[in-house]
Motif scaffolding. Structure first.
Motif, mmCIF file in Angstrom:
data_model
loop_
_atom_site.group_PDB
_atom_site.id
_atom_site.type_symbol
_atom_site.label_atom_id
_atom_site.label_comp_id
_atom_site.label_asym_id
_atom_site.label_seq_id
_atom_site.Cartn_x
_atom_site.Cartn_y
_atom_site.Cartn_z
ATOM 1 N N ARG A 58 116.035 52.003 66.053
ATOM 2 C CA ARG A 58 116.240 50.926 65.091
ATOM 3 C C ARG A 58 117.706 50.887 64.685
ATOM 4 O O ARG A 58 118.441 51.869 64.903
ATOM 5 C CB ARG A 58 115.351 51.134 63.864
ATOM 6 N N PRO A 59 118.153 49.765 64.112
ATOM 7 C CA PRO A 59 119.557 49.652 63.712
ATOM 8 C C PRO A 59 119.936 50.751 62.716
ATOM 9 O O PRO A 59 119.128 51.221 61.930
ATOM 10 C CB PRO A 59 119.631 48.260 63.071
ATOM 11 N N CYS A 81 115.674 59.856 60.693
ATOM 12 C CA CYS A 81 117.001 59.246 60.852
ATOM 13 C C CYS A 81 118.030 59.952 59.960
ATOM 14 O O CYS A 81 118.792 59.308 59.242
ATOM 15 C CB CYS A 81 116.922 57.760 60.525
ATOM 16 N N ASP A 82 118.019 61.258 59.992
ATOM 17 C CA ASP A 82 118.944 62.054 59.192
ATOM 18 C C ASP A 82 119.426 63.228 60.023
ATOM 19 O O ASP A 82 118.609 63.989 60.561
ATOM 20 C CB ASP A 82 118.265 62.595 57.928
ATOM 21 N N LEU A 129 121.450 53.564 69.649
ATOM 22 C CA LEU A 129 121.052 53.489 71.054
ATOM 23 C C LEU A 129 119.667 52.864 71.164
ATOM 24 O O LEU A 129 118.836 53.013 70.274
ATOM 25 C CB LEU A 129 121.054 54.891 71.685
ATOM 26 N N PRO A 130 119.404 52.152 72.274
ATOM 27 C CA PRO A 130 118.137 51.421 72.385
ATOM 28 C C PRO A 130 116.942 52.283 72.777
ATOM 29 O O PRO A 130 115.808 51.805 72.708
ATOM 30 C CB PRO A 130 118.435 50.394 73.483
ATOM 31 N N ASP A 131 117.164 53.511 73.218
ATOM 32 C CA ASP A 131 116.071 54.332 73.721
ATOM 33 C C ASP A 131 115.760 55.489 72.769
ATOM 34 O O ASP A 131 116.653 55.982 72.069
ATOM 35 C CB ASP A 131 116.419 54.897 75.098
ATOM 36 N N PRO A 132 114.518 55.961 72.755
ATOM 37 C CA PRO A 132 114.192 57.158 71.960
ATOM 38 C C PRO A 132 114.965 58.365 72.481
ATOM 39 O O PRO A 132 115.401 58.398 73.630
ATOM 40 C CB PRO A 132 112.679 57.334 72.185
#
Length: 237
Positions: free
Chosen positions: A206-207, A188-189, A212-215
């Motif tokens: 994740r928040p 997440c960077d 976005l909700p998808d990978p």
């Protein structure tokens, strides 16, 4: 060559490359007898849309082909784009495919993306390869090396130096997509890539991590290379 019976043989393809995908015919001649079989080699891979720092719809066909190769892939085929669409690819910009046609995949039909019709692969058909300009849909598969993240607040040149110190190079876009798809890379960077873009791969949404909700592989676009705000993704053989 004989194994179980007199016409038994094997075809082995080693060191498979992206361009090796296709249909093969193997013929075995044994005296006056011969046997042939046709087979199709399909590579498991990932399709990713690509546009340069100048913005959308900048590539003619040949420039799109070169751009995909520079990013560790090749132009996707229609079959590969269709497979990616069945796996969730939804993209509203049209892009070149290997066959010389232009398409874009839509999962959720909406007004800016060809209207409110049915989902599917929208087609512009074959286009002029020299004159017409679109984005590119690239295809890549598993890579021989591995991708890793180096944290920090680096400029692009500092990112290149950081990777060199670790015996690696700044990863290409195709490297990052392959690591996300096949190695489950989840970071997440935002990190610099070789084309000057900043992206990060998410396998578990994740928040506060792309929103976005998808990978997928998220993009921050192409920041100024002198901006010291990101780490980098390195690629090592």
């Amino acid at each position: 060559m004989r194994r179980g019976h007199r016409l038994d043989a094997s075809l082995v393809i080693a060191g498979v490359r992206l361009e090796d995908e296709g249909r093969y015919r193997c013929e075995l001649i044994n005296g006056i007898e011969d046997e042939s079989v046709a087979l199709t080699l399909r590579l498991e891979g990932v399709v990713f849309p690509y546009q340069p720092s100048r913005g959308r719809y900048q590539f003619n066909y040949y420039e799109a082909k070169q751009a995909c190769e520079e990013q560790g892939g090749r132009l996707a085929t229609y079959a590969q784009l269709y497979q990616a669409w069945t796996e969730g690819l939804d993209w509203c910009n049209a892009g070149w495919l290997l066959e010389g046609s232009v398409h874009y995949p839509v999962l959720t039909a909406r007004a800016p993306c060809g209207g409110h019709g049915r989902p599917g692969i929208r087609s512009y058909g074959p286009r002029d390869r020299k004159r017409d300009r679109y984005d590119a849909f690239c295809f890549t598969s598993t890579q021989a090396g591995h991708v890793f993240f180096v944290p920090g607040r680096l400029t692009l040149s500092e990112a290149q130096a950081a990777c060199r110190r670790r015996g690696a190079v700044v990863a290409k876009v195709g490297h990052l997509y392959a690591a996300w798809k096949f190695s489950g890379l989840d970071q997440c960077d935002g990190g610099w890539l070789a084309d000057g873009s900043v992206r990060f791969p998410i396998t578990t949404p994740r928040p506060r991590c792309g929103g976005l909700p998808d990978p997928g592989v998220r993009s921050f676009g192409f920041p100024q290379p002198q901006r010291a705000s990101y780490g980098t993704y390195c690629y090592s053989e």
